[in-house]
Design an enzyme around this catalytic site. Structure first.
Site, PDB file in Angstrom:
ATOM      1  N   VAL A   1      17.009 -26.702 -12.836  1.00  0.00           N
ATOM      2  CA  VAL A   1      17.324 -26.855 -11.412  1.00  0.00           C
ATOM      3  C   VAL A   1      18.802 -27.175 -11.238  1.00  0.00           C
ATOM      4  O   VAL A   1      19.491 -26.577 -10.406  1.00  0.00           O
ATOM      5  CB  VAL A   1      16.451 -27.942 -10.768  1.00  0.00           C
ATOM      6  CG1 VAL A   1      16.862 -28.166  -9.309  1.00  0.00           C
ATOM      7  CG2 VAL A   1      14.969 -27.550 -10.836  1.00  0.00           C
ATOM      8  N   ASP A   2      19.303 -28.109 -12.020  1.00  0.00           N
ATOM      9  CA  ASP A   2      20.734 -28.432 -11.973  1.00  0.00           C
ATOM     10  C   ASP A   2      21.575 -27.201 -12.286  1.00  0.00           C
ATOM     11  O   ASP A   2      22.557 -26.897 -11.586  1.00  0.00           O
ATOM     12  CB  ASP A   2      21.068 -29.519 -12.986  1.00  0.00           C
ATOM     13  CG  ASP A   2      20.877 -30.921 -12.429  1.00  0.00           C
ATOM     14  OD1 ASP A   2      21.062 -31.105 -11.221  1.00  0.00           O
ATOM     15  OD2 ASP A   2      20.545 -31.827 -13.205  1.00  0.00           O
ATOM     16  N   LEU A   3      21.218 -26.495 -13.347  1.00  0.00           N
ATOM     17  CA  LEU A   3      22.023 -25.355 -13.781  1.00  0.00           C
ATOM     18  C   LEU A   3      21.967 -24.207 -12.784  1.00  0.00           C
ATOM     19  O   LEU A   3      22.981 -23.551 -12.510  1.00  0.00           O
ATOM     20  CB  LEU A   3      21.557 -24.888 -15.159  1.00  0.00           C
ATOM     21  CG  LEU A   3      21.770 -25.916 -16.280  1.00  0.00           C
ATOM     22  CD1 LEU A   3      21.115 -25.455 -17.567  1.00  0.00           C
ATOM     23  CD2 LEU A   3      23.249 -26.187 -16.507  1.00  0.00           C
TER      24      LEU A   3
ATOM     25  N   GLY B   1      24.059 -25.073  -9.886  1.00  0.00           N
ATOM     26  CA  GLY B   1      25.460 -24.860 -10.245  1.00  0.00           C
ATOM     27  C   GLY B   1      25.839 -23.400 -10.163  1.00  0.00           C
ATOM     28  O   GLY B   1      26.930 -23.050  -9.682  1.00  0.00           O
TER      29      GLY B   1
END
Length: 385
Positions: free
Chosen positions: A167-169, A172
């Protein structure tokens, strides 16, 4: 050698993973990235072990191609430095909770008056609007909240997160896409804009075909382990000495699979001849395949499947992955000189260009490594205005 984002300056106020991943990609593409850390530093500097000469592996993975300065935003001097840097920047990336930077006079409304061309990218858990805007967001809890964990794991097992903070990646990556689009829009309008990227939105967008299955059918998706909800056989199987993965994407490949395993009659069986039938009769077919695959070694099956041009592969650990000739050929393992670590191995960029290739110019910086250098440059530029 020219790079795609050469001449673009990015002011990076983000920390942890989504924002730093975004700004590293921009730096890989040639942007000048200035990472701004508070006096206590980016939290990920302490996220270990493992550490390399005091630098955490977590921090090192997403902070190359940046210069680093330390600024205390709680001081008037710190706020002035940030405003001056924003005046000289094309892009600002931040991942504070909504409203936080407004207290410091560093919000989009304030900075865009000083620099109308500024592209201001905010990455938060739930975005700048909605009833959950003020709720903190971390990858794991959003994988749970956004439905990803409900479809990940074994059918009767515990709901699982993925092994990487996807999710973070993905947030980003969405931020990178939005920034590149906003830079192009600015060439047409002459104006910057605010970009509102949410981890939660990114998670929902990532559900793709599984979400579509639910929205069209109204049926809640189930966990299938390593199997696919719409394609059979498309999963891992156990051989006599280990596991391997097979991905039969169409009926022609299924016929070839039946030839490889010596069961051509299965290709003509109405229960299995078409993918839609195979999905409906999944358990019966998978049971048959399991009993066959366990009779031979992984290497034997992969050799036969490769020869039949059936997508397959071993389930590699990281040591096996990074020793693959393909990794070397694609430059997906790079080594950079670091002032305290020496030779630093990092995962390379997946972006390949024929004319303007990615360059690995700057090692992941030490905390505050470039503070004096950047402030000296800033003072020179401000004095010329």
């Amino acid at each position: 050698m020219m790079q795609p984002l050469q001449g673009i300056r990015v002011l990076d106020l983000s920390r942890v993973l989504a924002g730093p991943y975004c700004t590293m990609v921009l730096g890989d593409l040639g942007a000048e990235v200035i990472k701004v850390e508070p006096p206590e530093g980016d939290e990920t500097r302490a996220w270990g072990p493992p550490f390399a000469e005091g630098e955490s592996a977590y921090y090192l993975c997403v902070n190359r191609n940046k210069r680093d300065i330390v600024i205390n935003l709680k001081t008037d001097e710190g706020k002035k430095i940030l405003r001056d840097l924003a005046l000289q920047s094309d892009v600002l990336v931040e991942n504070f909770r909504p409203g936080t930077l407004e207290k410091f006079g560093l919000d989009f409304a304030t900075l865009s008056q000083l620099n109308p061309k500024l592209i201001y990218c905010s990455i938060t858990g739930f975005g700048q609007t909605g009833p959950m805007r003020d709720k903190p967001g971390y990858d794991f809890m959003i994988q749970a909240l956004g439905g990803l964990m409900s479809i990940t794991g074994e059918p009767e097992g515990e709901p699982m997160k993925t092994g990487v903070a996807v999710v973070d990646l993905f947030a980003g990556q969405n931020a990178v896409i939005a920034i590149l689009a906003a830079l192009q829009a600015r060439t047409l309008t002459g104006r910057g804009q605010q970009l509102d990227i949410a981890l939660f939105d990114s998670q929902l967008g990532w559900l793709a075909n599984v979400a579509s299955n639910y929205l069209i059918s109204g049926k809640l998706p189930k966990r299938h382990g390593n199997a696919h909800p719409n394609i059979v056989p498309y999963q891992s199987f156990q051989a006599s000495d280990g596991w391997f993965a097979i991905a039969v994407g169409n009926d022609r490949q299924f016929v070839r699979l039946c030839e490889v395993i010596g069961e051509l009659e299965l290709a003509n069986d109405e229960r299995f001849a078409k993918n839609s039938a195979r999905v409906q009769n999944r358990e019966e077919l998978i049971g048959l395949l399991k009993s066959i695959f366990v009779t031979r070694r992984v290497r034997e099956w992969l050799s036969a499947l490769d020869e039949a041009e059936i997508p397959c592969g071993p389930i590699n650990n990281f040591e096996q992955v990074f020793s693959m000739p393909q990794v070397q050929e694609r430059e997906m393992l790079v080594k950079m000189d670091h002032p305290t670590i020496g030779e630093l191995p990092l995962v390379g960029s997946p972006l390949k260009f024929s004319d303007t290739p990615v360059q690995y110019r700057l090692h992941p910086p030490l905390m505050g490594e470039h503070t004096e250098e950047v402030l000296r440059e800033l003072k020179t530029k401000v004095s010329k205005l």
